[in-house]
Design a protein around this motif. Sequence first.
Motif, PDB file in Angstrom:
ATOM      1  N   PRO A  57      29.778 -29.204  28.971  1.00 37.90           N
ATOM      2  CA  PRO A  57      28.864 -30.362  29.078  1.00 37.90           C
ATOM      3  C   PRO A  57      27.502 -29.759  29.659  1.00 37.90           C
ATOM      4  O   PRO A  57      26.531 -30.533  29.044  1.00 37.90           O
TER       5      PRO A  57
ATOM      6  N   LYS B 269      40.085 -19.276  25.157  1.00 38.31           N
ATOM      7  CA  LYS B 269      39.451 -20.046  25.865  1.00 38.31           C
ATOM      8  C   LYS B 269      38.154 -20.625  25.236  1.00 38.31           C
ATOM      9  O   LYS B 269      37.408 -20.395  24.172  1.00 38.31           O
ATOM     10  N   GLN B 270      37.753 -21.874  25.926  1.00 38.37           N
ATOM     11  CA  GLN B 270      36.516 -22.691  25.831  1.00 38.37           C
ATOM     12  C   GLN B 270      35.366 -21.830  25.416  1.00 38.37           C
ATOM     13  O   GLN B 270      35.017 -21.111  26.133  1.00 38.37           O
TER      14      GLN B 270
ATOM     15  N   LYS C  26      28.134 -16.463  36.297  1.00 36.76           N
ATOM     16  CA  LYS C  26      29.053 -17.494  36.997  1.00 36.76           C
ATOM     17  C   LYS C  26      29.350 -18.651  36.243  1.00 36.76           C
ATOM     18  O   LYS C  26      30.200 -19.127  35.985  1.00 36.76           O
ATOM     19  N   THR C  27      28.139 -19.088  35.501  1.00 38.85           N
ATOM     20  CA  THR C  27      28.268 -20.427  34.977  1.00 38.85           C
ATOM     21  C   THR C  27      27.406 -20.415  33.855  1.00 38.85           C
ATOM     22  O   THR C  27      26.782 -19.360  33.257  1.00 38.85           O
TER      23      THR C  27
ATOM     24  N   GLY D  73      26.841 -25.379  36.365  1.00 39.97           N
ATOM     25  CA  GLY D  73      27.305 -25.446  35.327  1.00 39.97           C
ATOM     26  C   GLY D  73      28.894 -25.282  35.096  1.00 39.97           C
ATOM     27  O   GLY D  73      29.330 -25.408  36.319  1.00 39.97           O
ATOM     28  N   CYS D  74      29.521 -25.098  34.037  1.00 41.05           N
ATOM     29  CA  CYS D  74      30.704 -24.608  34.025  1.00 41.05           C
ATOM     30  C   CYS D  74      30.943 -23.203  34.274  1.00 41.05           C
ATOM     31  O   CYS D  74      30.062 -22.581  34.213  1.00 41.05           O
ATOM     32  N   SER D  75      32.252 -23.124  34.764  1.00 46.33           N
ATOM     33  CA  SER D  75      32.440 -21.530  34.980  1.00 46.33           C
ATOM     34  C   SER D  75      32.481 -20.840  33.704  1.00 46.33           C
ATOM     35  O   SER D  75      32.671 -21.697  32.610  1.00 46.33           O
TER      36      SER D  75
ATOM     37  N   LYS E  19      34.095 -18.557  30.968  1.00 50.02           N
ATOM     38  CA  LYS E  19      35.749 -18.519  30.802  1.00 50.02           C
ATOM     39  C   LYS E  19      36.138 -17.187  30.550  1.00 50.02           C
ATOM     40  O   LYS E  19      36.383 -17.070  29.556  1.00 50.02           O
ATOM     41  N   TYR E  20      36.209 -16.462  31.611  1.00 46.27           N
ATOM     42  CA  TYR E  20      36.717 -15.370  31.726  1.00 46.27           C
ATOM     43  C   TYR E  20      38.149 -15.054  31.293  1.00 46.27           C
ATOM     44  O   TYR E  20      38.709 -15.807  31.539  1.00 46.27           O
TER      45      TYR E  20
ATOM     46  N   ASP F 146      31.294 -21.495  42.746  1.00 49.71           N
ATOM     47  CA  ASP F 146      30.494 -21.112  41.654  1.00 49.71           C
ATOM     48  C   ASP F 146      30.116 -21.865  40.413  1.00 49.71           C
ATOM     49  O   ASP F 146      29.138 -21.567  39.627  1.00 49.71           O
ATOM     50  N   SER F 147      30.765 -22.924  40.220  1.00 48.59           N
ATOM     51  CA  SER F 147      30.441 -23.691  39.096  1.00 48.59           C
ATOM     52  C   SER F 147      30.874 -25.227  39.423  1.00 48.59           C
ATOM     53  O   SER F 147      31.405 -25.530  40.594  1.00 48.59           O
ATOM     54  N   GLY F 148      30.554 -26.046  38.652  1.00 49.08           N
ATOM     55  CA  GLY F 148      30.938 -27.414  38.849  1.00 49.08           C
ATOM     56  C   GLY F 148      29.755 -28.130  39.509  1.00 49.08           C
ATOM     57  O   GLY F 148      28.717 -28.006  39.598  1.00 49.08           O
TER      58      GLY F 148
ATOM     59  N   MET G 202      39.579 -19.165  40.354  1.00 46.32           N
ATOM     60  CA  MET G 202      39.592 -18.551  38.896  1.00 46.32           C
ATOM     61  C   MET G 202      38.755 -17.327  38.920  1.00 46.32           C
ATOM     62  O   MET G 202      37.782 -17.254  38.372  1.00 46.32           O
TER      63      MET G 202
ATOM     64  N   PRO H 242      37.100 -14.031  37.943  1.00 42.66           N
ATOM     65  CA  PRO H 242      36.467 -13.749  39.405  1.00 42.66           C
ATOM     66  C   PRO H 242      35.748 -14.609  40.030  1.00 42.66           C
ATOM     67  O   PRO H 242      34.786 -14.328  40.908  1.00 42.66           O
ATOM     68  N   LEU H 243      35.753 -15.760  39.720  1.00 44.95           N
ATOM     69  CA  LEU H 243      35.078 -16.895  40.297  1.00 44.95           C
ATOM     70  C   LEU H 243      35.947 -17.876  41.204  1.00 44.95           C
ATOM     71  O   LEU H 243      37.171 -17.712  41.226  1.00 44.95           O
TER      72      LEU H 243
ATOM     73  N   GLU I   8      40.666 -25.789  32.634  1.00 48.78           N
ATOM     74  CA  GLU I   8      39.975 -24.733  32.022  1.00 48.78           C
ATOM     75  C   GLU I   8      38.804 -25.123  31.575  1.00 48.78           C
ATOM     76  O   GLU I   8      37.577 -24.654  31.897  1.00 48.78           O
ATOM     77  N   ASP I   9      38.552 -26.396  30.839  1.00 49.43           N
ATOM     78  CA  ASP I   9      37.355 -26.718  30.332  1.00 49.43           C
ATOM     79  C   ASP I   9      37.133 -27.917  31.520  1.00 49.43           C
ATOM     80  O   ASP I   9      37.768 -28.317  32.249  1.00 49.43           O
ATOM     81  N   CYS I  10      35.772 -28.143  31.278  1.00 48.51           N
ATOM     82  CA  CYS I  10      34.955 -29.412  32.192  1.00 48.51           C
ATOM     83  C   CYS I  10      34.723 -30.514  31.330  1.00 48.51           C
ATOM     84  O   CYS I  10      34.116 -30.479  30.361  1.00 48.51           O
TER      85      CYS I  10
ATOM     86  N   PRO J  61      32.735 -34.309  32.186  1.00 50.81           N
ATOM     87  CA  PRO J  61      32.248 -35.080  33.097  1.00 50.81           C
ATOM     88  C   PRO J  61      32.772 -36.438  33.057  1.00 50.81           C
ATOM     89  O   PRO J  61      32.744 -37.035  31.679  1.00 50.81           O
TER      90      PRO J  61
END
Lengths: 204, 697
Positions: A66, A101-102, A139-140, A199-201, A203-204, B71-73, B101, B103-104, B144-146, B148
């Motif tokens: 998003p 993954k996404q 990271k993001t 942001g989003c992580s 997706k490793y 790290d995110s979010g 998650m 390495p985060l 896994e996905d985000c 909002p």
Amino acid sequence: MIRTKILMSALALAALLYIAPNAAQAVAVGSAAPDFQATDSSGKAQTLSQYKGKWVVLEWFNEGCPYVKKHYESDNMQKLQREAAKQGVVWLTVISSAPGKQGHGTPEQVNAKRAEWKIASAATLLDPEGKVGRLYEAKTTPHMFLIDPQGKVAYMGAIDDRPTSDPADIPASKNLVKVALDAAMAGRPVAAAATVPYGCSVKY
Amino acid sequence: MKCPKAILVLVAAILAANGPSHAATGTARTPHAEARLVAETLSVRPGQAFTAALVLRMKPGWHTYWSNPGDSGEPVRLTWEKTDAYEAGPLQFPAPRRIEMFPLANFGFEGEAVFLTQITPGLGLRDGDFLRLKAEAYWLVCKEDCIPERATLELKLPVRAAEAAPDPAGRELFQATRAALPRPWPGEKAALRESPGEWRLVLTTPRAAFPVPSQADFFPEEPGLIENAVRAHYSAKDGEWHLKLKRSSLGKALPNPLRGVLTATFAEPGALPAAYRVEASLEAPASPLRASWLIAAFFGGMLLNLMPCVFPVLSIKVLSFVHRGGESRARARRHAWVHVFGVLVSFWILFGVLLLLRAGGAQLGWGFQLQSPVFLLVLIYLLFLMGLGLVSSSAWGASWMGLGQSLAGKSGYAGSFFGGVLATLVATPCMAPLVGSTVGIALSQPPAVSFGILTCLALGFAAPYLVLVFFPGALRWLPKPGAWMKTFEQAMAFLLFAAVLWLLWVFSLQTAVSSLLHALAGLWIVAFAFWFSQKWRVGKAAWLLLLSGLALGMAVRGLRPPAEDARPIAVAEAKWGDFSETALAELRAQHRPVFLNFTAAWCLTCQVNERLVLSRDEVRRAFAAKNVALLKADWTRQNPEISKALAGYGRQGVPVYVLYGGEPGAEPRLLPEILSVGLVLEALNEIPTPQAQGETP
């Protein structure tokens, strides 16, 4: 013989001591940006070193995120990409999502998205193993890096100062990458050299 | 009373599964969560704050984020409509958990998370009205996905003039949420130590036996400070919890204080996890060298010249000033420089040795050298030898300075240097006003800073000579050398002998009585050595004999180390109890005022304070009237517990006087190094007089 062996091991140890900290060195503003090698969505090999002498932007990307959508569906990111291209800045979009993954996609899917969103970066790098991402500790999505012509990191962090997923926040935001680029183009030092990305992580 | 008076309104309207979801109700369902707005009370009263809660229940496996998401979010938000009808406070986040998650890492919540907030209904509301609360909740929910998600939540509550009654249906929810909210850290101290690449959070637990967690983690309020994916490395020892945090490569400056939430889990079955709000202030190492410390150190050093333990040496200084009177100004100036240099070098050496020993784990403070009988012997012999030199100054033809000359066999500059060294050796254990606190600060700093502070102290101490360096004209103010000097020197000699006596007493307290005999035998040999060298003018022989005297003295120490009984040393008086942390804690638990006296036999300032102030009748009576417990911490010999306690008060030397009032949790009050009767009585005056003692026998 023995003496040679000792000498060799000493040299090896010295080399190890020299290399080890470098390998563990985190990416930091003012220090050398690590070189990488990756294939882009059109099948071309891309390295950082080939752009020595030019300003380079790295942008971590995930089409399903998003926060990425916030900046692409509003044309915010593309606008900046076009401006950068005009000034001779090399903009590389990076996808570090693992298969399944996404955000992961085949070169065709990625190219389709580039066309759909009119992405104006020089190339989209496919990094399904997350090598480039981990090298830069991305990271993001988005996570932005600006690298100077000498190959040093000039800015790293967030795209702007409004860490939300709401496109309505864009007009009032300060685009930190634009600020950094403007400073760089004008030959001024980049002020906010490192910020916390949002942001989003990845997706490793 | 059957139906609840709080009315939840309207319908849940769910929008398309993919897009942001909207609902307008007390409860809203979104594709990945359910959000509720709940009030703690059935009704509200104008002007009286009540608590409301946002309850967020996520689908299994999904999570949302704390105020620092990691790290995110993005943090959960609750945005209230703009209205005069009520005022809403900030959202109170529960303690987060770590969501890894590799390495985060993220900081957030899984399952159900409850966020409290204070609502104050406006005074314009009237009995019979309804208070309509309306807010938009926003949360990013990720697996896994985000995604909002947002929902508009409304709640309608009746307004009553009477006290608002709690809603029994929500009691458990609010109770449990409050119980789990991070509490302020109950310990005395939360400090942050900075070192390259990491920060160490050090939490001092309250004195009472405090449960030690099996695991602990720390979440900073501000994002981007630490490497979120590196779990805080936790260890506990001696009532301290240590958490090592890895600095983020972003290199952000550390806020001071660092705020965050500490979570602790306990191994004991049934023990609930605890969460604390921590405010850790950066400990001194990172703070820059402050000019005020340097100035205080300099003046402290100057005052040191006037302290009782330096007095014998002051006499030496005075003499050498006078001797300089007859010489050329340039020469006097050079001598002054050399003396200052001697002071500096010996401060540096002492400091270096102290740092080395402390690095080796020894609990030592300033004046540590006087805790060593060997050092005492050396000092005793030196002072004795100098006294002899002064008494026989006619025979010697020169002054004590001649000793320096004969020792070095060269020019008089060696004597000046030696004078500086000696002055330092005798002066360092003595605490003058300002010195105690500056040395305390100095030794808690990184070496470079302590070096600077101690150098200033040394310069202050050498200030009288520095004056000569810069204003050689000042020499004119000193009396002209003449026949009077012989008498003066001889008088000074007896001051030195007095110092020898004092040091012998200290020595006897540190060792066994038999050792004293050996030390005195050593003195005899020194005296003989002196006579011998005078009589035959054989420098070498004097050296030999001198050394043999020292050697004998040192052999003494090997003979009898102090008995392990740890008999009280400094001044034996019935009233004083022996200091220990336990004793102090017990007395404080009984709410008794406590006076701590940190002292040592070799500390002359301490002795003077004890004789002239603390043992005075009016002071004793005042202590008794306020039922003050008296504890003495004797530092004559090395004692790690006392060294540690001193450090706890920010000091590294004696004397230190600490007064605890009776009330629990009261801050201890540090009295100055030099006491006066009035000062102690005044301090005691602030302690309330106990009304009735002996309620319990």
